[in-house]
Design a protein around this motif. Structure first.
Motif, PDB file in Angstrom:
ATOM      1  N   ARG A   1      55.103  77.540  20.589  1.00 14.08           N
ATOM      2  CA  ARG A   1      54.935  77.781  22.029  1.00 14.08           C
ATOM      3  C   ARG A   1      55.397  76.569  22.841  1.00 14.08           C
ATOM      4  NH1 ARG A   1      49.554  79.171  19.969  1.00 14.08           N
ATOM      5  NH2 ARG A   1      49.413  81.430  19.814  1.00 14.08           N
ATOM      6  N   ALA A   2      55.509  76.761  24.149  1.00 18.34           N
ATOM      7  CA  ALA A   2      55.904  75.683  25.060  1.00 18.34           C
ATOM      8  C   ALA A   2      54.905  74.522  25.034  1.00 18.34           C
ATOM      9  CB  ALA A   2      56.071  76.217  26.473  1.00 18.34           C
ATOM     10  N   ASP A   3      53.644  74.797  24.713  1.00 17.56           N
ATOM     11  CA  ASP A   3      52.640  73.723  24.661  1.00 17.56           C
ATOM     12  C   ASP A   3      52.633  72.981  23.324  1.00 17.56           C
ATOM     13  OD1 ASP A   3      51.334  75.440  22.879  1.00 17.56           O
ATOM     14  OD2 ASP A   3      49.526  75.646  24.092  1.00 17.56           O
ATOM     15  N   GLY A   4      53.559  73.355  22.422  1.00 16.45           N
ATOM     16  CA  GLY A   4      53.684  72.663  21.139  1.00 16.45           C
ATOM     17  C   GLY A   4      52.809  73.214  20.028  1.00 16.45           C
ATOM     18  N   THR A   5      52.054  74.259  20.290  1.00 17.47           N
ATOM     19  CA  THR A   5      51.235  74.846  19.227  1.00 17.47           C
ATOM     20  C   THR A   5      52.013  75.949  18.515  1.00 17.47           C
ATOM     21  OG1 THR A   5      50.192  76.419  20.747  1.00 17.47           O
ATOM     22  CG2 THR A   5      49.041  74.323  20.353  1.00 17.47           C
ATOM     23  N   ILE A   6      51.673  76.158  17.257  1.00 19.01           N
ATOM     24  CA  ILE A   6      52.325  77.213  16.476  1.00 19.01           C
ATOM     25  C   ILE A   6      51.729  78.553  16.891  1.00 19.01           C
ATOM     26  CG2 ILE A   6      52.684  78.164  14.160  1.00 19.01           C
ATOM     27  CD1 ILE A   6      52.490  75.255  13.103  1.00 19.01           C
ATOM     28  N   ALA A   7      52.620  79.473  17.298  1.00 18.08           N
ATOM     29  CA  ALA A   7      52.184  80.824  17.673  1.00 18.08           C
ATOM     30  C   ALA A   7      51.986  81.668  16.417  1.00 18.08           C
ATOM     31  CB  ALA A   7      53.215  81.478  18.588  1.00 18.08           C
ATOM     32  N   THR A   8      53.020  81.743  15.593  1.00 21.46           N
ATOM     33  CA  THR A   8      52.980  82.529  14.359  1.00 21.46           C
ATOM     34  C   THR A   8      53.844  81.853  13.312  1.00 21.46           C
ATOM     35  OG1 THR A   8      54.830  83.896  15.095  1.00 21.46           O
ATOM     36  CG2 THR A   8      52.619  84.778  15.496  1.00 21.46           C
ATOM     37  N   ILE A   9      53.632  82.244  12.064  1.00 17.66           N
ATOM     38  CA  ILE A   9      54.442  81.746  10.955  1.00 17.66           C
ATOM     39  C   ILE A   9      54.927  82.942  10.150  1.00 17.66           C
ATOM     40  CG2 ILE A   9      54.526  80.338   8.856  1.00 17.66           C
ATOM     41  CD1 ILE A   9      52.187  78.696  10.018  1.00 17.66           C
ATOM     42  N   GLY A  10      56.245  83.050  10.016  1.00 19.53           N
ATOM     43  CA  GLY A  10      56.818  84.037   9.106  1.00 19.53           C
ATOM     44  C   GLY A  10      56.914  83.359   7.747  1.00 19.53           C
ATOM     45  N   GLU A  11      55.945  83.633   6.881  1.00 23.06           N
ATOM     46  CA  GLU A  11      55.871  82.920   5.601  1.00 23.06           C
ATOM     47  C   GLU A  11      56.777  83.532   4.547  1.00 23.06           C
ATOM     48  OE1 GLU A  11      52.020  81.446   4.261  1.00 23.06           O
ATOM     49  OE2 GLU A  11      51.154  82.290   6.104  1.00 23.06           O
ATOM     50  N   ASN A  12      57.436  82.655   3.784  1.00 24.42           N
ATOM     51  CA  ASN A  12      58.283  83.054   2.668  1.00 24.42           C
ATOM     52  C   ASN A  12      59.264  84.165   3.037  1.00 24.42           C
ATOM     53  OD1 ASN A  12      57.762  81.429   0.294  1.00 24.42           O
ATOM     54  ND2 ASN A  12      55.667  82.184   0.492  1.00 24.42           N
ATOM     55  N   ALA A  13      59.988  83.974   4.142  1.00 23.47           N
ATOM     56  CA  ALA A  13      61.007  84.948   4.534  1.00 23.47           C
ATOM     57  C   ALA A  13      61.977  85.124   3.360  1.00 23.47           C
ATOM     58  CB  ALA A  13      61.730  84.480   5.786  1.00 23.47           C
ATOM     59  N   VAL A  14      62.289  86.366   3.060  1.00 19.19           N
ATOM     60  CA  VAL A  14      63.041  86.722   1.863  1.00 19.19           C
ATOM     61  C   VAL A  14      64.523  86.340   1.996  1.00 19.19           C
ATOM     62  CG1 VAL A  14      63.742  88.658   0.386  1.00 19.19           C
ATOM     63  CG2 VAL A  14      61.459  88.622   1.409  1.00 19.19           C
TER      64      VAL A  14
ATOM     65  N   ALA B   1      54.199  75.838   4.281  1.00 27.67           N
ATOM     66  CA  ALA B   1      53.117  75.958   5.264  1.00 27.67           C
ATOM     67  C   ALA B   1      51.796  76.226   4.548  1.00 27.67           C
ATOM     68  CB  ALA B   1      53.423  77.051   6.285  1.00 27.67           C
ATOM     69  N   GLY B   2      51.794  77.168   3.617  1.00 28.83           N
ATOM     70  CA  GLY B   2      50.585  77.471   2.857  1.00 28.83           C
ATOM     71  C   GLY B   2      50.126  76.305   2.006  1.00 28.83           C
ATOM     72  N   GLU B   3      51.061  75.634   1.329  1.00 26.78           N
ATOM     73  CA  GLU B   3      50.718  74.490   0.485  1.00 26.78           C
ATOM     74  C   GLU B   3      50.047  73.376   1.281  1.00 26.78           C
ATOM     75  OE1 GLU B   3      54.337  73.059  -1.293  1.00 26.78           O
ATOM     76  OE2 GLU B   3      54.684  74.937  -2.375  1.00 26.78           O
ATOM     77  N   LEU B   4      50.521  73.171   2.516  1.00 24.81           N
ATOM     78  CA  LEU B   4      50.024  72.060   3.333  1.00 24.81           C
ATOM     79  C   LEU B   4      48.898  72.466   4.284  1.00 24.81           C
ATOM     80  CD1 LEU B   4      53.499  70.455   4.163  1.00 24.81           C
ATOM     81  CD2 LEU B   4      51.835  69.702   2.432  1.00 24.81           C
ATOM     82  N   GLY B   5      48.515  73.728   4.267  1.00 26.09           N
ATOM     83  CA  GLY B   5      47.445  74.188   5.156  1.00 26.09           C
ATOM     84  C   GLY B   5      47.874  74.297   6.610  1.00 26.09           C
ATOM     85  N   ILE B   6      49.170  74.482   6.847  1.00 25.47           N
ATOM     86  CA  ILE B   6      49.684  74.633   8.208  1.00 25.47           C
ATOM     87  C   ILE B   6      49.424  76.065   8.656  1.00 25.47           C
ATOM     88  CG2 ILE B   6      51.790  74.638   9.620  1.00 25.47           C
ATOM     89  CD1 ILE B   6      52.858  72.438   7.660  1.00 25.47           C
ATOM     90  N   ALA B   7      48.914  76.222   9.892  1.00 23.86           N
ATOM     91  CA  ALA B   7      48.530  77.543  10.380  1.00 23.86           C
ATOM     92  C   ALA B   7      48.801  77.671  11.880  1.00 23.86           C
ATOM     93  CB  ALA B   7      47.041  77.775  10.106  1.00 23.86           C
ATOM     94  N   ALA B   8      48.720  78.911  12.356  1.00 26.86           N
ATOM     95  CA  ALA B   8      48.837  79.166  13.794  1.00 26.86           C
ATOM     96  C   ALA B   8      47.814  78.290  14.529  1.00 26.86           C
ATOM     97  CB  ALA B   8      48.618  80.646  14.085  1.00 26.86           C
ATOM     98  N   GLY B   9      48.236  77.744  15.656  1.00 23.76           N
ATOM     99  CA  GLY B   9      47.371  76.885  16.453  1.00 23.76           C
ATOM    100  C   GLY B   9      47.567  75.402  16.183  1.00 23.76           C
ATOM    101  N   ASP B  10      48.175  75.049  15.024  1.00 24.03           N
ATOM    102  CA  ASP B  10      48.441  73.637  14.725  1.00 24.03           C
ATOM    103  C   ASP B  10      49.481  73.103  15.708  1.00 24.03           C
ATOM    104  OD1 ASP B  10      46.642  73.795  12.648  1.00 24.03           O
ATOM    105  OD2 ASP B  10      48.170  73.845  11.063  1.00 24.03           O
ATOM    106  N   LYS B  11      49.470  71.778  15.902  1.00 28.43           N
ATOM    107  CA  LYS B  11      50.322  71.122  16.890  1.00 28.43           C
ATOM    108  C   LYS B  11      51.607  70.592  16.259  1.00 28.43           C
ATOM    109  CE  LYS B  11      50.749  69.355  21.104  1.00 28.43           C
ATOM    110  NZ  LYS B  11      50.968  70.150  22.260  1.00 28.43           N
ATOM    111  N   VAL B  12      52.742  70.835  16.931  1.00 27.20           N
ATOM    112  CA  VAL B  12      54.051  70.374  16.469  1.00 27.20           C
ATOM    113  C   VAL B  12      54.620  69.433  17.523  1.00 27.20           C
ATOM    114  CG1 VAL B  12      56.352  71.077  15.684  1.00 27.20           C
ATOM    115  CG2 VAL B  12      54.392  72.602  15.310  1.00 27.20           C
ATOM    116  N   THR B  13      55.074  68.258  17.090  1.00 28.32           N
ATOM    117  CA  THR B  13      55.656  67.277  18.025  1.00 28.32           C
ATOM    118  C   THR B  13      56.938  66.692  17.453  1.00 28.32           C
ATOM    119  OG1 THR B  13      54.276  65.512  17.110  1.00 28.32           O
ATOM    120  CG2 THR B  13      53.441  66.636  19.072  1.00 28.32           C
ATOM    121  N   TRP B  14      57.822  66.297  18.361  1.00 29.16           N
ATOM    122  CA  TRP B  14      59.051  65.589  18.013  1.00 29.16           C
ATOM    123  C   TRP B  14      59.521  64.867  19.255  1.00 29.16           C
ATOM    124  CZ3 TRP B  14      58.670  70.819  18.705  1.00 29.16           C
ATOM    125  CH2 TRP B  14      59.432  71.372  19.723  1.00 29.16           C
ATOM    126  N   LYS B  15      60.451  63.933  19.074  1.00 30.57           N
ATOM    127  CA  LYS B  15      61.003  63.194  20.226  1.00 30.57           C
ATOM    128  C   LYS B  15      62.392  63.677  20.508  1.00 30.57           C
ATOM    129  CE  LYS B  15      58.310  59.027  19.701  1.00 30.57           C
ATOM    130  NZ  LYS B  15      58.282  57.619  19.585  1.00 30.57           N
TER     131      LYS B  15
END
Length: 163
Positions: free
Chosen positions: A112-125, A149-163
């Motif tokens: 999302r624009a606020d940097g949070t994960i909206a959804t995760i398409g896991e293991n796209a084929v 994502a699953g291995e590291l416990g990353i989920a919807a709502g987690d924060k993503v940042t970069w410069k």
């Protein structure tokens, strides 16, 4: 003596300035073999753990259309950041990705624009033309190796940042 001390301080200042210039040269952006800037992208999970991915930035339409197609391998700490999304810099919008010509399973993180994960398409084929959808307007997308994502416990709502 005073003039020598002053000269010594001047020399130290000059060396510091030269060192500063060297540091600026070393701070140049890193570019991948595919011509994309590489930036660290940090995902901070709900429990406070930070995971850093060295990510190529697909910043324009051509780079975003190419994505990770034809890539034989994606390292566990690598990724591709589609930012801004859409590439024209317009307002966030719903997105759908597919895996055509992509030989590796991917986790597709819609941001999302606020940097949070909206959804995760896991293991796209791999090689699939099935659409992986964001489900809501998003401002960026991060693709990482499938299952990470699953291995590291990353989920919807987690924060993503970069410069």
């Amino acid at each position: 003596m005073t003039s020598l001390r002053f000269s010594g301080l001047a020399a130290v200042a000059l060396l510091a300035a030269i060192g500063g210039c060297k540091g600026e040269t070393a701070a140049k952006e890193t570019v991948s073999e595919h011509g994309m800037t590489i930036k660290p992208v940090t995902i901070t999970t709900a429990d406070g753990k930070a995971h850093i991915f060295k990510s190529e930035v697909a910043a324009n339409e051509a780079q975003q259309q190419q994505g990770l197609m034809y890539r034989a391998r994606l390292a566990p700490d690598a990724g591709m950041l589609f930012a801004p999304y859409p590439p024209d810099g317009g307002p966030p919008k719903a997105a759908s990705f597919w895996m055509e010509n992509t030989p590796n399973a991917l986790d597709i993180l819609f941001i999302r624009a606020d940097g949070t994960i909206a959804t995760i398409g896991e293991n796209a084929v791999p090689f699939s033309q099935a659409k992986v959808e964001s489900g809501e307007p998003i401002a960026a997308v991060l693709e990482i190796a499938g299952g990470r994502a699953g291995e590291l416990g990353i989920a919807a709502g987690d924060k993503v940042t970069w410069k």
